[in-house]
Structures are given as structure tokens and as C-alpha cells.
Design a protein around this motif. Structure first.
Motif, PDB file in Angstrom:
ATOM      1  N   ARG A 135      33.625  62.458  94.993  1.00  0.00           N
ATOM      2  CA  ARG A 135      33.188  62.646  96.378  1.00  0.00           C
ATOM      3  C   ARG A 135      33.883  61.652  97.277  1.00  0.00           C
ATOM      4  NH1 ARG A 135      28.334  65.722  96.979  1.00  0.00           N
ATOM      5  NH2 ARG A 135      27.568  66.263  94.945  1.00  0.00           N
ATOM      6  N   PRO A 136      34.143  61.908  98.463  1.00  0.00           N
ATOM      7  CA  PRO A 136      34.066  63.190  99.153  1.00  0.00           C
ATOM      8  C   PRO A 136      35.283  64.057  98.813  1.00  0.00           C
ATOM      9  CG  PRO A 136      34.812  61.531 100.672  1.00  0.00           C
ATOM     10  CD  PRO A 136      34.539  60.843  99.368  1.00  0.00           C
ATOM     11  N   ALA A 137      35.043  65.291  98.571  1.00  0.00           N
ATOM     12  CA  ALA A 137      36.096  66.247  98.266  1.00  0.00           C
ATOM     13  C   ALA A 137      36.057  67.326  99.333  1.00  0.00           C
ATOM     14  CB  ALA A 137      35.884  66.858  96.888  1.00  0.00           C
ATOM     15  N   THR A 138      37.192  67.658  99.845  1.00  0.00           N
ATOM     16  CA  THR A 138      37.234  68.708 100.866  1.00  0.00           C
ATOM     17  C   THR A 138      37.207  70.059 100.171  1.00  0.00           C
ATOM     18  OG1 THR A 138      39.637  68.639 100.868  1.00  0.00           O
ATOM     19  CG2 THR A 138      38.506  67.259 102.474  1.00  0.00           C
ATOM     20  N   PRO A 139      36.281  70.915 100.528  1.00  0.00           N
ATOM     21  CA  PRO A 139      36.205  72.215  99.858  1.00  0.00           C
ATOM     22  C   PRO A 139      37.341  73.128 100.299  1.00  0.00           C
ATOM     23  CG  PRO A 139      34.529  72.047 101.572  1.00  0.00           C
ATOM     24  CD  PRO A 139      35.197  70.722 101.486  1.00  0.00           C
ATOM     25  N   ALA A 140      37.801  73.914  99.345  1.00  0.00           N
ATOM     26  CA  ALA A 140      38.832  74.908  99.654  1.00  0.00           C
ATOM     27  C   ALA A 140      38.150  76.108 100.300  1.00  0.00           C
ATOM     28  CB  ALA A 140      39.538  75.319  98.379  1.00  0.00           C
ATOM     29  N   PRO A 141      38.904  76.929 101.004  1.00  0.00           N
ATOM     30  CA  PRO A 141      38.303  78.127 101.577  1.00  0.00           C
ATOM     31  C   PRO A 141      37.723  79.018 100.463  1.00  0.00           C
ATOM     32  CG  PRO A 141      40.501  77.775 102.455  1.00  0.00           C
ATOM     33  CD  PRO A 141      40.294  76.777 101.371  1.00  0.00           C
ATOM     34  N   TRP A 142      36.550  79.567 100.711  1.00  0.00           N
ATOM     35  CA  TRP A 142      35.870  80.311  99.663  1.00  0.00           C
ATOM     36  C   TRP A 142      36.604  81.584  99.301  1.00  0.00           C
ATOM     37  CZ3 TRP A 142      34.103  85.261 100.253  1.00  0.00           C
ATOM     38  CH2 TRP A 142      34.001  85.738 101.559  1.00  0.00           C
ATOM     39  N   ARG A 193      39.341  80.682  96.714  1.00  0.00           N
ATOM     40  CA  ARG A 193      38.759  80.325  95.422  1.00  0.00           C
ATOM     41  C   ARG A 193      38.211  81.541  94.701  1.00  0.00           C
ATOM     42  NH1 ARG A 193      37.323  74.564  94.782  1.00  0.00           N
ATOM     43  NH2 ARG A 193      35.981  75.328  93.121  1.00  0.00           N
ATOM     44  N   ASN A 194      37.619  82.464  95.442  1.00  0.00           N
ATOM     45  CA  ASN A 194      37.071  83.675  94.846  1.00  0.00           C
ATOM     46  C   ASN A 194      38.191  84.564  94.314  1.00  0.00           C
ATOM     47  OD1 ASN A 194      35.072  85.456  94.074  1.00  0.00           O
ATOM     48  ND2 ASN A 194      35.067  86.535  96.042  1.00  0.00           N
TER      49      ASN A 194
END
Length: 93
Positions: free
Chosen positions: A71-78, A81-82
């Protein structure tokens, strides 16, 4: 209970059978007597009160040494990832 046990033993001894159903009682007696036996192995040859006695070195190993924080990790666009984990459609259908 001890009187009943003695009576059963006397009855079985009169019939010529020795210790017919008294194995649990014998096991308890053997276990109790085994606590009175002296230890057969020596625990330590050196005197624990001797300050000049040689001892093993003391080392330190951290229990959380391989831990790394995520943490902190920047989330990738969902959507990306999907799409990366969905199975690809077959071409022959």
C-alpha cells in the motif's frame, strides 16, 4: 469401588483365572509407578550455575523480515483487468 474390585479379583482367582478384566487397573498402576522411576539420561554435563560454561550463540531472526508493504497501490482500470482474465472466444464457432 475398591471392595468390588477385590471381590472380583478373589472370584476370578478362585476359578483359576488371574487378571481377567483388570488390565485397565494394571495400566493405571503401571503408569503411576513409572512416575517414580529415576531419569536414565543426563540432562546436562555442565553446571548451569557456572559463568564460564560454554553455551550456544544467540541469534536473531525477524518474524516479519520478508514482509513488503503493498500500500498505497494505484488500482488499474477495471475494464482492462477484467479483459485480461476472461477466456478468449474460440474462432471455430
Amino acid at each position: 469401588m475398591l471392595t468390588l474390585s477385590r471381590a472380583k479379583f478373589a472370584a476370578s482367582a478362585a476359578r483359576g483365572r488371574h487378571f481377567p478384566g483388570h488390565w485397565p487397573l494394571l495400566a493405571v498402576i503401571a503408569l503411576a509407578l513409572s512416575g517414580c522411576m529415576p531419569a536414565t539420561t543426563q540432562v546436562a554435563a555442565a553446571d548451569p550455575a557456572d559463568p564460564a560454561a560454554r553455551v550456544a550463540p544467540v541469534g536473531y531472526r525477524s518474524a516479519i523480515a520478508p514482509y513488503t508493504s503493498l500500500r498505497p497501490a494505484t488500482p488499474a482500470p477495471w475494464r482492462a483487468r477484467n479483459d485480461a482474465v476472461t477466456p478468449q472466444p474460440k474462432q471455430d464457432r
